[in-house]
Design a protein around this motif. Structure first.
Motif, PDB file in Angstrom:
ATOM      1  N   VAL A   7       0.777  -1.211  -0.065  1.00 43.82           N
ATOM      2  CA  VAL A   7       0.009   0.095  -0.167  1.00 43.82           C
ATOM      3  C   VAL A   7       0.812   1.139   0.163  1.00 43.82           C
ATOM      4  O   VAL A   7       1.946   1.048   0.598  1.00 43.82           O
ATOM      5  CB  VAL A   7      -0.940   0.341   1.361  1.00 43.82           C
ATOM      6  CG1 VAL A   7      -1.665  -1.183   1.240  1.00 43.82           C
ATOM      7  CG2 VAL A   7      -0.037  -0.026   2.530  1.00 43.82           C
ATOM      8  N   TRP A   8       0.286   2.472  -0.641  1.00 40.50           N
ATOM      9  CA  TRP A   8       1.188   3.432  -0.690  1.00 40.50           C
ATOM     10  C   TRP A   8       0.327   4.595   0.026  1.00 40.50           C
ATOM     11  O   TRP A   8      -0.958   4.785  -0.415  1.00 40.50           O
ATOM     12  CB  TRP A   8       1.715   3.750  -2.159  1.00 40.50           C
ATOM     13  CG  TRP A   8       2.626   3.018  -2.497  1.00 40.50           C
ATOM     14  CD1 TRP A   8       2.396   2.274  -3.403  1.00 40.50           C
ATOM     15  CD2 TRP A   8       3.876   3.059  -1.990  1.00 40.50           C
ATOM     16  NE1 TRP A   8       3.789   1.644  -3.898  1.00 40.50           N
ATOM     17  CE2 TRP A   8       4.680   2.281  -3.134  1.00 40.50           C
ATOM     18  CE3 TRP A   8       4.846   3.824  -1.202  1.00 40.50           C
ATOM     19  CZ2 TRP A   8       5.820   1.759  -2.751  1.00 40.50           C
ATOM     20  CZ3 TRP A   8       6.036   3.278  -1.026  1.00 40.50           C
ATOM     21  CH2 TRP A   8       6.778   2.461  -2.115  1.00 40.50           C
ATOM     22  N   SER A   9       0.789   5.613   0.942  1.00 43.34           N
ATOM     23  CA  SER A   9      -0.014   6.482   1.553  1.00 43.34           C
ATOM     24  C   SER A   9      -0.439   7.575   0.494  1.00 43.34           C
ATOM     25  O   SER A   9       0.251   7.888  -0.557  1.00 43.34           O
ATOM     26  CB  SER A   9       0.679   7.203   2.724  1.00 43.34           C
ATOM     27  OG  SER A   9       1.579   7.987   2.316  1.00 43.34           O
ATOM     28  N   VAL A  10      -1.865   7.994   0.700  1.00 42.83           N
ATOM     29  CA  VAL A  10      -2.213   8.903  -0.300  1.00 42.83           C
ATOM     30  C   VAL A  10      -1.360  10.378  -0.158  1.00 42.83           C
ATOM     31  O   VAL A  10      -1.218  10.644  -1.410  1.00 42.83           O
ATOM     32  CB  VAL A  10      -3.637   9.076   0.100  1.00 42.83           C
ATOM     33  CG1 VAL A  10      -4.214  10.618  -0.422  1.00 42.83           C
ATOM     34  CG2 VAL A  10      -4.437   7.894  -0.238  1.00 42.83           C
ATOM     35  N   GLU A  53      -8.980   3.574   4.359  1.00 38.15           N
ATOM     36  CA  GLU A  53      -8.951   4.631   5.432  1.00 38.15           C
ATOM     37  C   GLU A  53      -8.236   4.534   6.717  1.00 38.15           C
ATOM     38  O   GLU A  53      -7.696   5.371   7.280  1.00 38.15           O
ATOM     39  CB  GLU A  53     -10.471   4.928   5.685  1.00 38.15           C
ATOM     40  CG  GLU A  53     -11.411   5.135   4.589  1.00 38.15           C
ATOM     41  CD  GLU A  53     -11.063   6.679   3.926  1.00 38.15           C
ATOM     42  OE1 GLU A  53     -10.305   7.276   4.373  1.00 38.15           O
ATOM     43  OE2 GLU A  53     -11.243   6.678   2.439  1.00 38.15           O
ATOM     44  N   PHE A  54      -7.818   3.347   7.039  1.00 40.94           N
ATOM     45  CA  PHE A  54      -7.111   2.934   8.182  1.00 40.94           C
ATOM     46  C   PHE A  54      -5.781   1.987   7.880  1.00 40.94           C
ATOM     47  O   PHE A  54      -5.950   1.226   6.978  1.00 40.94           O
ATOM     48  CB  PHE A  54      -8.135   2.228   9.277  1.00 40.94           C
ATOM     49  CG  PHE A  54      -8.992   3.165   9.611  1.00 40.94           C
ATOM     50  CD1 PHE A  54      -8.983   4.198  10.526  1.00 40.94           C
ATOM     51  CD2 PHE A  54     -10.436   2.833   9.211  1.00 40.94           C
ATOM     52  CE1 PHE A  54     -10.241   5.103  10.805  1.00 40.94           C
ATOM     53  CE2 PHE A  54     -11.593   3.721   9.265  1.00 40.94           C
ATOM     54  CZ  PHE A  54     -11.273   4.932  10.226  1.00 40.94           C
ATOM     55  N   PRO A  55      -4.785   2.136   8.764  1.00 41.88           N
ATOM     56  CA  PRO A  55      -4.559   3.127   9.765  1.00 41.88           C
ATOM     57  C   PRO A  55      -4.162   4.544   9.104  1.00 41.88           C
ATOM     58  O   PRO A  55      -4.276   5.518  10.023  1.00 41.88           O
ATOM     59  CB  PRO A  55      -3.444   2.759  10.553  1.00 41.88           C
ATOM     60  CG  PRO A  55      -2.614   1.911   9.450  1.00 41.88           C
ATOM     61  CD  PRO A  55      -3.559   1.186   8.530  1.00 41.88           C
ATOM     62  N   GLU A  56      -4.051   4.719   7.979  1.00 42.92           N
ATOM     63  CA  GLU A  56      -3.876   5.853   7.279  1.00 42.92           C
ATOM     64  C   GLU A  56      -4.461   5.920   5.748  1.00 42.92           C
ATOM     65  O   GLU A  56      -4.737   4.657   5.359  1.00 42.92           O
ATOM     66  CB  GLU A  56      -2.463   6.568   7.212  1.00 42.92           C
ATOM     67  CG  GLU A  56      -1.615   5.705   6.318  1.00 42.92           C
ATOM     68  CD  GLU A  56      -0.084   6.263   6.069  1.00 42.92           C
ATOM     69  OE1 GLU A  56      -0.102   7.364   6.207  1.00 42.92           O
ATOM     70  OE2 GLU A  56       0.755   5.459   5.984  1.00 42.92           O
TER      71      GLU A  56
END
Ligand SMILES: *Cc1c(COP(=O)(O)O)cnc(C)c1O
Length: 833
Positions: A386-389, A433-436
């Motif tokens: 996953v990559w943070s938005v 949406e989580f954890p970020e």
């Protein structure tokens, strides 16, 4: 040695010896090879034979092989451009190639000529081989798989380009200090590589950062990306020769170079120091391979690497579109995504089609969905990238917008089907949406890809049922299986010439490109002479391995020992700890006097494993393996019946030496964790018997070779699930099993750490109170299976018979078969001519 070792200068004009001769290359006779070799020595290295050192001779030799392949390579490039054949573009952040020289000699059929030619020059070809530093541009199985696949595609005559990154530093070189792993940089390029061809004229610009804006284009509102900085991607081409078929495909690896000084001035307004600094920053992108295997860290540079190589690759393909017409794209290419690492290619192609080529969104999406297919390589939740938005939006703002739109339209379709089922919408959204807030790359790949495949039957089933169940319900036809494979050219013919000759004597040639023909060996398993010859090959391979280990590490395997091998990345799910508990149990039995040393089957346990530098528990386990080895190997009470060897720096070159010498292959991951494994296939095809769980491709290996020739143990995947559901308490297993308790207590006592119990305490408490991979639950079953191994090994004839049947029945695991499956089920492409 030739009299005068200075060759005449190459003639100019049409008679140039390297002029494209269609078949008879410059080196296809011993004389021709010698002449070409000396020419390369003189004119490429600038030395005479008598003044040359071994590195010069290696280079000149490699170049001679290369020259021979060159004509075919250029011809194939021309042929592929001219033909309307669909090109398979394999996108992979890793290629674990192994050494090139021998493979390229084999593929070109030059081995005998080259050996004779070198002998004529008084040169030992073995010494030349040892000069080559293997390009370690991958971590383990995933990168090696990519290398096997491109070998098979070339051998099958399929038009293919492998795209990836030319890391300046590949996977680190592992050494041990006091038994602990120390990482050294792998500077594989310091001597240069004779196998690569830079092509700066085909460099592509790759940009990052900045912002997006909309603008009016004759009444149409369009988006555009205003990037803040960029780098050049310079392609380096490598030959990928097919086996004896005159075909040569291309592996194209990108290197980051700073854009020219003019651009730097724009961005840095005359600040020279800052300009140089940002140049270094840009070139960092292709500096180093991330050494994490299956545990992405979400680092910014890693996302830069991913986008860097796929953006350059897509531009490289689009450049060749006939009349620049994107509608032909799905007929001309398929991009196979090797795991999620290249998935940012999906929004990149959309950006090129919509923003640059001005296609309508729907038309672009239609094309994009036909151009991608996705291979998933894992079942571990922590391995799903996953990559943070925040990061993605900062580095690739336009791509984030495109991902949002893909997601919106997808969720609309989900809503159409299921109504406003908020749980489901949340679960299927590309955005978590989580954890970020972050982008789930596997979801993006699944939505965009024409097909999604797992890499072994069990894995594909679990992918559908456990990892992406809602997606497999939504796209029932998308999910398929393609079981992995390995190339028999490298892993049988090159690694095990003795076995290869024996097979050819028995069943003739042809099996190397049609591995199912190994079936014809089945009847030879009943032939005592063949069994004797087979056992002699194994014994010779052990002697050869000993030569290698003695020279490399100063140790060897004792005569008459069973060679029990566990080589793969160090990961808790692979359970090197379980192997270790077996060893400690045997050792504890002998030293406590409960078991007579004379009753223990003589075995040497061989480990090979690198741990990710930041993976603390994995590094502790390496330390413990070395510590146990040191104690066991030095204890006279063992009477030399147990040995533990851990040669450092496991890589493809070492795999090629170890695997042909193995009697027993350890494939002991917790069921439901190993996606496929390919090491397991290499061993079976080299006549080792497997002790293994019902996991990954072990399941298929066991089905093919039969239960009588495979040592199965441990819980099945449903049993594992059931035990979790009941509540797994590892300490209960410890309490209930005397032998397990004694083994763990011995480790806990400090017996392997000079009396200091604290050193391995974290391992002990992890086993007793956490044990995510159920080592203790499978211990007793594993030990029983090892007793069956001992009993079977005692009957040499029967063991050899089983070993032959393992070879005869595992031809299915050729990567040629995997490629056939991809061609038929996913790519819908065919070999050229
Ligand atoms: C085949 C191979 C692997 C993969 O091994 P698994 O047992 O399938 O994990 C890893 N590293 C090297 C060098 C290999 O050759």
């Amino acid at each position: 040695m030739p009299e005068n070792d200075i060759t005449p200068a190459p003639a100019t004009g049409a008679t140039h010896p390297l002029a494209l001769a269609p078949v008879a290359g410059p080196a296809s006779s011993v004389d021709g090879f010698v002449r070409q070799f000396l020419r390369n020595l003189n004119y490429e290295r600038g030395v005479t034979l008598s003044a040359s050192n071994v590195a010069d001779r290696y280079f000149a030799f490699a170049m001679t092989v290369r020259d021979y392949l060159m004509a075919r390579w250029l011809e194939d490039l021309r042929r592929q451009l001219a033909s309307k054949a669909k090109v398979v573009c394999y996108l992979s952040a890793e290629y674990l190639l192994g050494r090139q020289l021998d493979n390229n000699l084999l593929a070109s059929g030059l081995t005998d000529i080259a050996t004779e030619a070198m002998a004529a020059c008084g040169i030992d070809i073995y010494e030349l081989r040892e000069q080559e530093v293997e390009p370690g541009l991958g971590n383990g199985g995933l990168g090696r798989l990519a290398a096997c696949f491109i070998d098979s595609l070339a051998t099958m005559g399929v038009a293919n380009v492998g795209y990836g990154i030319r890391y300046e530093y590949g996977i680190f070189r592992q050494t041990f200090e006091d038994g602990q792993q120390v990482e050294q940089p792998d500077s594989w390029l310091t001597m240069g590589s004779p196998w690569e061809f830079p092509h700066p004229e085909f460099a592509q610009d790759v940009r990052f950062g900045g912002h997006t804006e909309t603008y009016d284009d004759d009444g149409v509102t369009r988006s555009r990306w205003i990037p803040a900085w960029g780098v050049k991607a310079v392609p380096y081409n490598y030959m990928v020769p097919g086996y004896l078929n005159g075909r040569v495909n291309t592996l194209r690896l990108w290197r980051a170079k700073a854009t020219n000084a003019f651009d730097l001035r724009i961005f840095n307004s005359g600040d020279f120091e800052e300009a140089v600094r940002s140049q270094t920053y840009a070139e960092n992108i292709s500096q180093v391979l991330y050494p994490e295997d299956s545990t992405p860290q979400g680092k910014e540079l890693r996302l830069q690497q991913q986008y860097f190589f796929v953006a350059a690759s897509i531009a490289d393909v689009v450049r060749l579109l006939p009349n620049g017409d994107p509608s032909t794209l799905p007929d001309r290419v398929i991009f196979q995504l090797n795991d999620t690492h290249p998935v940012i290619a999906v929004p990149e192609l959309m950006r090129v089609l919509v923003d640059d080529m001005h296609l309508e969104w729907d038309a672009a999406w239609e094309i994009t969905q036909k151009c991608f297919a996705y291979t998933c390589h894992t079942l571990l939740p922590e391995a799903l990238e996953v990559w943070s938005v925040e990061l993605l939006g900062r580095l690739l703002p336009r791509h984030l917008e495109i991902i949002y739109r893909i997601n919106e339209e997808f969720l609309d379709r989900v809503r159409e089907r299921y109504g406003d089922d908020l749980m489901r919408l949340r679960d299927m959204s590309i955005i978590a949406e989580f954890p970020e807030r972050s982008v789930r790359m596997a979801y993006l790949a699944t939505i965009a890809g024409a097909k999604v495949n797992g890499v072994a039957e069990l894995h594909s089933q679990l992918l559908r049922d456990k990892v992406l169940p809602q997606f497999s319900e939504f796209f029932p036809d998308k999910f398929i299986n393609v079981t992995n494979g390995i190339t028999p050219r490298r892993f049988i013919k090159l690694a095990n010439p003795g076995l290869s000759d024996l097979i050819t004597e028995a069943i003739g040639t042809g099996w190397l490109t049609d591995l199912e023909r190994l079936r014809e060996l089945e009847s030879y398993a009943e032939n005592p002479d063949f069994r004797t010859a087979f056992a002699e090959v194994k014994a010779a391979n052990k002697r050869h391995l000993n030569d290698v280990l003695r020279a490399r590490d100063g140790f060897e395997i004792a005569d008459g020992h069973m060679v029990d091998v566990m080589v793969k990345r160090l990961h808790e799910y692979k359970r090197q700890m379980l192997k270790l508990l077996h060893i400690v149990t045997l050792y504890e039995g002998i030293t406590s006097g409960r078991v007579a040393a004379a009753d223990v089957t003589p075995r040497t346990f061989v480990f090979g494993a690198k741990a990710a530098p930041g993976y603390v528990m994995a590094k502790r386990i390496i330390h413990l393996i070395n510590a146990v080895g040191k104690v066991v190997n030095a204890d006279p009470r063992v009477e030399g019946r147990l040995g533990v060897l851990f040669p450092p720096n496991y890589n493809v070159t070492l795999a090629e030496r170890l695997i042909p010498a193995a009697d027993l292959s350890e494939q002991i991951s917790l069921a439901g964790k190993e996606a496929s494994g390919t090491g397991n296939m290499k061993f079976a095809l080299n006549g080792a018997l497997t002790i293994g769980t019902d996991d990954g491709a072990n399941v298929e290996i066991r089905e093919l070779v039969g239960d009588d020739h495979f040592f199965l143990f441990g819980q099945s995947e449903p049993e594992v699930e059931a035990l979790w559901a009941r509540g797994y308490r590892p300490a209960d297993f410890y309490q209930a099993d005397d032998s397990l308790r004694r083994a763990i207590d011995l480790i806990a006592s400090g017996a392997f750490s000079g009396g200091d119990a604290s050193v391995f305490e974290p391992i002990v408490s992890n086993l007793l109170y956490d044990d995510r991979f159920m080592v203790l639950a499978d211990y007793s079953s594993y030990l029983q299976a090892q007793e069956r191994v001992d009993a079977a090994y005692a009957d040499t004839e029967s063991w050899t018979r089983s070993a032959i049947l393992n070879v005869a029945r595992t031809g299915y695991f050729s990567s040629d078969r995997s490629m056939r499956d991809y061609l038929d089920r996913i790519w819908r492409a065919e070999p050229v001519r």
